[in-house]
Design a protein around this motif. Structure first.
Motif, PDB file in Angstrom:
ATOM      1  N   ARG A   1       0.762  -1.312   0.055  1.00 39.31           N
ATOM      2  CA  ARG A   1       0.128  -0.170   0.054  1.00 39.31           C
ATOM      3  C   ARG A   1       0.870   1.164  -0.007  1.00 39.31           C
ATOM      4  N   GLN A   2       2.036   1.261   0.800  1.00 36.99           N
ATOM      5  CA  GLN A   2       2.778   2.365   0.814  1.00 36.99           C
ATOM      6  C   GLN A   2       3.451   2.751  -0.623  1.00 36.99           C
ATOM      7  N   GLU A   3       3.967   1.661  -1.193  1.00 38.01           N
ATOM      8  CA  GLU A   3       4.462   1.834  -2.464  1.00 38.01           C
ATOM      9  C   GLU A   3       3.444   2.388  -3.501  1.00 38.01           C
ATOM     10  N   GLN A   4       2.316   1.829  -3.321  1.00 33.14           N
ATOM     11  CA  GLN A   4       1.166   2.265  -4.281  1.00 33.14           C
ATOM     12  C   GLN A   4       0.954   3.788  -3.960  1.00 33.14           C
ATOM     13  N   LEU A   5       0.750   4.210  -2.813  1.00 38.20           N
ATOM     14  CA  LEU A   5       0.563   5.470  -2.506  1.00 38.20           C
ATOM     15  C   LEU A   5       1.788   6.448  -2.945  1.00 38.20           C
ATOM     16  N   LEU A   6       2.931   5.995  -2.588  1.00 42.81           N
ATOM     17  CA  LEU A   6       4.097   7.124  -3.021  1.00 42.81           C
ATOM     18  C   LEU A   6       3.957   7.096  -4.512  1.00 42.81           C
ATOM     19  N   GLU A   7       3.701   6.103  -5.227  1.00 44.90           N
ATOM     20  CA  GLU A   7       3.694   6.373  -6.696  1.00 44.90           C
ATOM     21  C   GLU A   7       2.742   7.309  -7.150  1.00 44.90           C
ATOM     22  N   ALA A   8       1.583   7.077  -6.553  1.00 45.04           N
ATOM     23  CA  ALA A   8       0.420   8.018  -6.964  1.00 45.04           C
ATOM     24  C   ALA A   8       0.624   9.415  -6.708  1.00 45.04           C
ATOM     25  N   VAL A   9       1.438   9.716  -5.593  1.00 40.88           N
ATOM     26  CA  VAL A   9       1.771  10.850  -5.214  1.00 40.88           C
ATOM     27  C   VAL A   9       2.940  11.446  -6.090  1.00 40.88           C
ATOM     28  N   GLU A  10       3.666  10.817  -6.409  1.00 34.59           N
ATOM     29  CA  GLU A  10       4.744  11.329  -7.114  1.00 34.59           C
ATOM     30  C   GLU A  10       4.318  11.593  -8.611  1.00 34.59           C
ATOM     31  N   GLU A  11       3.192  10.616  -9.000  1.00 28.79           N
ATOM     32  CA  GLU A  11       2.542  11.090 -10.352  1.00 28.79           C
ATOM     33  C   GLU A  11       1.787  12.541 -10.156  1.00 28.79           C
ATOM     34  N   ALA A  12       1.127  12.623  -9.123  1.00 31.10           N
ATOM     35  CA  ALA A  12       0.524  13.828  -8.838  1.00 31.10           C
ATOM     36  C   ALA A  12       1.455  15.050  -8.925  1.00 31.10           C
ATOM     37  N   VAL A  13       2.512  14.918  -8.473  1.00 31.74           N
ATOM     38  CA  VAL A  13       3.330  16.216  -8.349  1.00 31.74           C
ATOM     39  C   VAL A  13       4.698  15.964  -9.382  1.00 31.74           C
ATOM     40  N   LYS A  14       4.319  15.352 -10.570  1.00 35.65           N
ATOM     41  CA  LYS A  14       5.793  15.284 -11.355  1.00 35.65           C
ATOM     42  C   LYS A  14       6.046  16.354 -11.854  1.00 35.65           C
ATOM     43  N   PHE A  15       5.287  17.193 -12.134  1.00 34.88           N
ATOM     44  CA  PHE A  15       5.519  18.793 -12.947  1.00 34.88           C
ATOM     45  C   PHE A  15       5.961  19.718 -11.471  1.00 34.88           C
ATOM     46  N   ILE A  16       5.900  19.189 -10.430  1.00 33.17           N
ATOM     47  CA  ILE A  16       6.427  19.987  -9.241  1.00 33.17           C
ATOM     48  C   ILE A  16       7.601  19.504  -8.571  1.00 33.17           C
ATOM     49  N   PRO A  17       8.760  19.107  -9.335  1.00 33.29           N
ATOM     50  CA  PRO A  17       9.639  18.175  -8.468  1.00 33.29           C
ATOM     51  C   PRO A  17      10.043  18.890  -7.095  1.00 33.29           C
ATOM     52  N   PHE A  18      10.012  20.306  -7.291  1.00 32.48           N
ATOM     53  CA  PHE A  18      10.636  21.013  -5.996  1.00 32.48           C
ATOM     54  C   PHE A  18       9.825  21.016  -4.843  1.00 32.48           C
TER      55      PHE A  18
END
Ligand code: GDP
Ligand code: GDP
Length: 446
Positions: free
Chosen positions: A311-328
């Motif tokens: 679940r942790q991995e899935q979540l972190l991936e989804a979050v990463e996706e949501a902020v992929k244009f905001i890498p800072f």
């Protein structure tokens, strides 16, 4: 430099009265801004506007606040209540061609309860010779002043805007905060843990907590001093929380979120670890960037998925996706319940705040521009050679720069992006948004 909150002007009214037409006229922008953050959803229902040097945020509540009630009057009532709570100035737009509609009386009655300034504007009065006739029926609403307007043809527009600008000058300025106060707003869906987080933070050791005297009427701000740094914690949920009844969930309010955003340096967007990231979360993240705020993501309730690696991995991936244009934007795993992860926020907040308000010397900025040009000339535009003459910082919060060119409109977006990235790297701005304006030389410079 002003860090005062930008006043919020809410536009309300029934569908088809001309709200979006007026909105577009009011927000017509002059400068092309490059925000090197692509992929943020642009919402056409709110935007920055200004008149006579007075800047404000305009929100078309009719377009933005969706409401569950399926009747019009319920919907517009809801808009009005939100606006009365959150906005500094309200414009009620009425339709001069339709005349007074059922429900208008009740709405005006409601709006008269607020101490805030309300402009009652009658739209679709396209020329002076029909003004008297179309305006007449509206006097029965019993308001002191009506503003005749044509959002489409601009009749009455300047008059309304002048009055609006004058009123903006009178909106209450927020009380001054100690210098270098880090203003942090907590955003997120109801029940994600915003107020628990504030409690958890204030409950940390060596925290000195004080109430903020006279902050805005309806917000509950907490002032905090820790290791000589001052923090202002803004709870977007606001005062309603105080009388929170067991499980009556408050509705997410975009007006509230915008208001908090206009008052903060750093937006902490909370995500519920158990529920995952939702469309609304993504929207709020987008708003923080449209507003040019520094952003930090807090995945709260991490304790609930502590044992579940998958679940942790899935979540972190989804979050990463949501902020992929905001890498800072840094991402933290926290628990307001156990306090886990909270200590680590403070050093990060300090760094973000410093960058957000950082000033750079003009000489250093121009060296950077020269280097960037030397490595990569701007491409020709329709046979013209593009020149970038010089650059200067025009504001902080976020760091904003103007690049002066012979033909700003001809600079290709990918080159604008290239420059923005060079600025980011060269200035070490790795944690906050930055903005570039491309401008022509003013007559004076030539
Ligand atoms: P909204 O639903 O309140 O956002 O209304 P819109 O801005 O979409 O306008 C609804 C309709 O009214 C459109 O067909 C507009 O062209 C028209 N309209 C808006 N402003 C004016 C105006 O000042 N005069 C006239 N005659 N029509 C207008
Ligand atoms: P708000 O509406 O965003 O301010 O959310 P609240 O702070 O009122 O929290 C909503 C609910 O989530 C409450 O029942 C909290 O006890 C619970 N909650 C908040 N943070 C955590 C957390 O980190 N872990 C767990 N397990 N529950 C939490």
């Amino acid at each position: 430099m002003s860090t005062a909150a930008c006043p919020l002007v809410a536009l309300i009214g029934r569908p088809n009265v001309g709200k979006s037409t007026l909105f577009n006229r009011m927000t017509r922008s002059r400068d092309a801004i490059v925000d090197p953050t692509p992929g943020v959803t642009r919402d056409r229902h709110y935007g920055q506007a200004s008149w006579e040097e007075r800047a404000f945020m305009l929100v078309d509540t009719g377009g933005i606040e969706d409401d569950d009630s399926d009747n019009f009057s319920g919907h517009i009532r809801q808009q009005a209540m939100q606006a009365m709570d959150e906005a500094d100035i309200i414009i009620l737009l009425l339709d001069g061609r339709q005349g007074v509609m059922p429900g208008d009386h009740e709405l005006v009655e409601l709006l008269r309860r607020t101490e805030k300034t309300v402009f009652f504007a009658v739209n679709k009065i396209d020329s002076p010779n029909i003004e008297n006739e179309l305006l007449a029926p509206f006097w029965e609403l019993g308001v002191e002043q009506l503003w005749a307007l044509s959002a489409d043809h601009s009749y009455g527009f300047n008059t309304l805007m002048d009055a609006l600008a004058e009123n903006l000058g009178q909106t209450e300025a927020p009380p001054p905060l100690p210098e270098n106060t880090i203003r942090l707003a907590f955003l997120g869906r109801p029940n994600v843990g915003k107020s628990s987080m504030i409690n958890a933070i204030t409950g940390q050791e060596r925290m000195i907590v004080s109430e903020v005297a006279g902050t805005t009427r309806d917000a509950v701000d907490t002032m905090l001093t820790a290791d000589k740094h001052n923090y202002l914690l803004i709870d977007t949920a606001g005062i309603r929380r105080k009388g929170k009844t067991q499980d009556k969930l408050e509705k997410f309010s975009i007006l509230k979120a915008l208001k908090s955003l206009s008052r903060c340096d750093i937006a902490a967007v909370l995500i519920d670890a158990e529920e995952g990231i939702t469309e609304q979360d993504t929207k709020v993240i987008g708003y923080t960037q449209e507003q040019g705020r520094a952003l930090m993501l807090l995945i709260n309730k991490w304790d609930l998925i502590e044992g579940d690696k998958k679940r942790q991995e899935q979540l972190l991936e989804a979050v990463e996706e949501a902020v992929k244009f905001i890498p800072f934007a840094p991402v933290f795993r926290v628990s307001a319940k156990t306090g886990a992860g909270i200590k680590r926020l403070f050093p990060e907040l300090g760094k973000m705040h410093r960058q957000f308000h950082q000033r750079f010397s003009t000489a250093a900025l121009n060296r950077l521009l020269e280097d960037a040009k030397a490595q990569h000339e701007p491409p020709m535009y329709q046979g013209r050679r593009l020149k970038l003459y010089y650059t200067a910082q025009i504001s902080t919060a976020p760091p904003t720069f103007a690049v002066i060119s012979n033909y700003p409109k001809g600079i290709h977006f990918s080159y604008q992006r290239y420059l923005a990235n060079r600025f980011r790297e060269g200035l070490g701005l790795d944690r906050v948004p930055l903005r570039l304006f491309f401008r022509e030389r003013s007559g004076r410079d030539k």
